[in-house]
Design a protein around this motif. Structure first.
Motif, short mmCIF file in Angstrom:
data_model
loop_
_atom_site.label_atom_id
_atom_site.label_comp_id
_atom_site.label_asym_id
_atom_site.label_seq_id
_atom_site.Cartn_x
_atom_site.Cartn_y
_atom_site.Cartn_z
N ALA A 1 -25.24 -9.09 12.31
CA ALA A 1 -25.72 -8.59 13.60
C ALA A 1 -26.26 -7.16 13.43
N ASP A 2 -27.55 -6.98 13.66
CA ASP A 2 -28.18 -5.68 13.43
C ASP A 2 -27.57 -4.59 14.30
N PHE A 3 -27.15 -4.91 15.52
CA PHE A 3 -26.66 -3.86 16.41
C PHE A 3 -25.38 -3.21 15.88
N ALA A 4 -24.64 -3.94 15.02
CA ALA A 4 -23.37 -3.40 14.50
C ALA A 4 -23.56 -2.54 13.27
N LYS A 5 -24.70 -2.66 12.59
CA LYS A 5 -24.89 -1.92 11.34
C LYS A 5 -24.78 -0.41 11.52
N PRO A 6 -25.37 0.18 12.57
CA PRO A 6 -25.24 1.63 12.73
C PRO A 6 -23.80 2.09 13.01
N LEU A 7 -22.93 1.17 13.38
CA LEU A 7 -21.55 1.53 13.67
C LEU A 7 -20.70 1.66 12.40
N VAL A 8 -21.20 1.08 11.30
CA VAL A 8 -20.48 1.19 10.02
C VAL A 8 -20.68 2.60 9.48
N ASN A 9 -19.58 3.27 9.14
CA ASN A 9 -19.68 4.68 8.75
C ASN A 9 -18.96 4.89 7.42
N SER A 10 -19.73 4.86 6.34
CA SER A 10 -19.19 5.20 5.03
C SER A 10 -19.58 6.61 4.62
N GLY A 11 -20.01 7.40 5.60
CA GLY A 11 -20.47 8.76 5.36
C GLY A 11 -21.95 8.88 5.66
N ARG A 12 -22.30 9.48 6.83
CA ARG A 12 -23.72 9.71 7.15
C ARG A 12 -24.25 10.76 6.17
N LEU A 13 -25.25 10.39 5.39
CA LEU A 13 -25.66 11.25 4.28
C LEU A 13 -26.43 12.48 4.77
N SER A 14 -26.30 13.54 3.99
CA SER A 14 -26.71 14.88 4.39
C SER A 14 -28.17 14.95 4.82
N LEU A 15 -28.37 15.50 6.00
CA LEU A 15 -29.69 15.86 6.51
C LEU A 15 -29.58 17.27 7.10
N PRO A 16 -30.66 18.05 7.05
CA PRO A 16 -30.58 19.40 7.64
C PRO A 16 -30.40 19.34 9.15
N THR A 17 -29.66 20.29 9.67
CA THR A 17 -29.43 20.36 11.11
C THR A 17 -30.66 20.92 11.81
N GLU A 18 -30.96 20.36 12.96
CA GLU A 18 -32.08 20.83 13.78
C GLU A 18 -31.58 21.90 14.74
N HIS A 19 -32.08 23.13 14.60
CA HIS A 19 -31.60 24.26 15.40
C HIS A 19 -32.45 24.39 16.67
N LEU A 20 -32.27 23.44 17.56
CA LEU A 20 -33.13 23.38 18.74
C LEU A 20 -32.92 24.55 19.69
N ALA A 21 -31.74 25.16 19.67
CA ALA A 21 -31.45 26.26 20.59
C ALA A 21 -31.48 27.61 19.88
N SER A 22 -32.10 27.69 18.72
CA SER A 22 -32.10 28.94 17.97
C SER A 22 -32.76 30.07 18.75
N PRO A 23 -32.15 31.26 18.76
CA PRO A 23 -32.78 32.40 19.44
C PRO A 23 -34.06 32.87 18.74
N LEU A 24 -34.31 32.39 17.54
CA LEU A 24 -35.52 32.79 16.81
C LEU A 24 -36.71 31.90 17.13
#
Length: 531
Positions: free
Chosen positions: A401-424
């Motif tokens: 079932a495709d809807f369940a695949k995103p619920l499996v969590n073996s470690g969400r692999l590293s992505l850079p954080t989006e600083h949407l509220a950055s004062p810069l």
């Protein structure tokens, strides 16, 4: 690979008995401290790096280096070597028992210089960084210098920091305009500052085993020519627990076995016990045990990342679980975020608000990583009967079932954080249908004349102009076609303009060039308080 050393020697200020004021002293010569030192040196800032050791630690430890981190390394001259010497991969498979629950691809699109992930043992990455540092005249790397005291001028913090250092020849003082604490999870600097380090310590223990298979052995279908990340929940060779497998450089494979919170650590350290575990996992294929270790982990962060003229980065500032490769990667990205800001402040190009923005952005990233890491740990190591039943249901469903695949969590692999509220960042003044918003990492793309967009950005402020050339004194402008791959990735039309920070983060964007708006956004991105 022969690992370089940085042996102790007496410094000039020790012999003279008089502290010499340094622009920046970095405490800790791990990947984070070395990255920051190289970044500052490339910006013509002299740096002293001190470390209580004089050599690189052994074993794999951090092993997965994410695309953003590789792009940082590439800007500093070591990225291509790391990518060449390591194992490139982008696909992973997750198993429940012996049945595949789902698979994934971290980088399904082409047109990026750096791969999604490279596996290379931490000692080999550090060796590359140490050699680059030793070739850099603006960096002095001092081994066997242990920080034991830290004092900021109480009456006038702008006067700098005094560090008391213990060496084989006794104690002496150093002076610095700024100090960067990159000295690990047990950070003496953080302790001397009296900072809290709050969070959750997980009781589960895990075994790392670095193994080398006999030539031609391919247990469970392992294919060195097509390396993937494999993760098992409740495998038959290690029932009731989890196992993670990664290919490494030099023909090594890294296996992480979950041992549980009640494991007898001393018994599990015994080579015979480790050999039996690995043999069961490898279906009895011949192997050599190269290195092993048992670890626990925590998810926590310091209450501040800036105290006066002292800044924290890497494990000194935050800790996460190893699931998702968020520890060393986020630390290197701390250094990438801090280096240009500290250089701008030292040169008078930016206000000290830049360093408050460093704290804001990297605390946001730490909280993001800790959240992902904690959720992964809770899924991998459920603590109650109900959570175990829920996990089993998710894993059973994910197989079909495709809807369940995103619920499996073996470690969400590293992505850079989006600083949407950055004062810069300067918020959008119009709607954009696509492309990276202010605070997002700038994506790479090939250039028509050869090379890569992130190479061309080269660590300074830059304006990307799509479709026609513009000019702005004092700011580098890259003119890009409005119908190429870069334009599609940036959601750009003819006339679109992006302002990109030195750490390849979008600072602002416009549908049409306006010199005054760009100047104002640049001032904001430099932390100038009048904006």
């Amino acid at each position: 690979m022969d690992l370089p050393r940085y042996p102790y020697h007496q410094s000039l200020e020790q012999r003279a008995g008089q502290p010499q004021r340094r622009p920046v002293v970095i405490v800790g010569a791990g990947p984070v401290g070395l990255t920051l030192a190289l970044d500052l040196a490339r910006r013509d800032v002299p740096v002293v790096v001190i470390d209580d050791s004089d050599h690189i630690g052994s074993g794999s430890r951090a092993v997965c280096w994410a695309k953003k981190t590789l792009e940082v390394f590439d800007r500093l001259g070591v990225g291509e070597a790391v990518a060449r010497e390591g194992v490139r991969w982008q696909r992973g498979r997750v198993f429940h028992g012996e049945r595949e629950a789902y698979h994934f691809d971290l980088l399904p699109e082409a047109g990026h210089k750096m791969p999604a992930m490279v596996n290379l043992q931490q000692d080999q990455v550090e060796a590359r960084l140490v050699r680059a540092v030793q070739l850099e005249q603006r960096i002095e790397l001092r081994g066997r210098h242990e920080l034991i005291g830290l004092e900021q001028d109480a009456d006038d913090p702008s006067q700098g920091v005094t560090l008391t250092v213990r060496t084989p020849d006794g104690l002496f003082d150093m002076r610095a305009d700024w100090v960067a604490a990159c000295d690990g999870a047990r950070s003496p600097t953080r302790t001397l500052l009296g900072l809290g380090f709050a969070g959750q310590v997980f009781e589960d223990r895990f075994l790392i085993a670095d193994v080398r298979l006999a030539p031609g052995a391919r247990p469970r279908g392992l294919d060195p020519a097509r390396p993937e990340r494999w993760f098992w929940f409740d495998p038959p060779f290690h029932p009731g627990q989890s196992v993670l497998l990664h290919a490494q450089a030099d023909g090594l494979w890294r296996i992480d076995f979950q041992l549980g919170r009640d494991a007898d650590v001393e018994a599990e350290r015994q080579p015979e016990r480790i050999q039996r575990r690995v043999a069961a996992m490898l279906d009895g294929a011949p192997f050599e045990l190269a290195w092993s270790s048992i670890y626990q982990f925590a998810c926590r962060r310091a209450e501040r990342f800036r105290v006066g003229r002292v800044l924290l980065a890497g494990d000194a500032a935050h800790q996460v679980s190893p699931f998702g490769a968020r520890g060393a990667n986020s630390g290197v990205q701390d250094a990438d975020n801090l280096g240009w800001k500290l250089a701008a402040v030292l040169k008078g190009e930016g206000g000290e608000g830049l360093l408050d923005a460093y704290e804001f952005e990297r605390m946001e990233a730490a909280d993001d990583n800790i959240g992902h890491s904690t959720r992964a740990t809770d899924f991998i190591s459920p603590k109650t009967a109900l959570s175990r039943r829920l996990r089993k249901a998710v894993l059973d469903l994910a197989a079909h079932a495709d809807f369940a695949k995103p619920l499996v969590n073996s470690g969400r692999l590293s992505l850079p954080t989006e600083h949407l509220a950055s004062p810069l960042s300067t918020p959008d003044d119009a709607h954009w249908a696509a492309g990276p918003a202010p605070g997002w990492p700038a994506p790479d793309a090939p250039l028509e004349e050869g090379g890569w967009l992130l190479e061309a950005l080269a660590g300074g402020f830059a304006l990307l102009a799509f479709g026609w050339a513009v000019e702005l004194p004092g700011l580098r402008v890259l003119t890009l076609p409005a119908d190429g791959l870069a334009a599609r990735r940036y959601g750009a039309a003819p006339g679109s303009v992006y302002l990109v920070r030195p750490d390849a983060i979008v600072a602002a964007r416009w549908h049409r060039f306006d010199a005054a708006a760009v100047q104002q956004a640049l001032a904001r991105a430099l932390g100038r308080t009048h904006v």
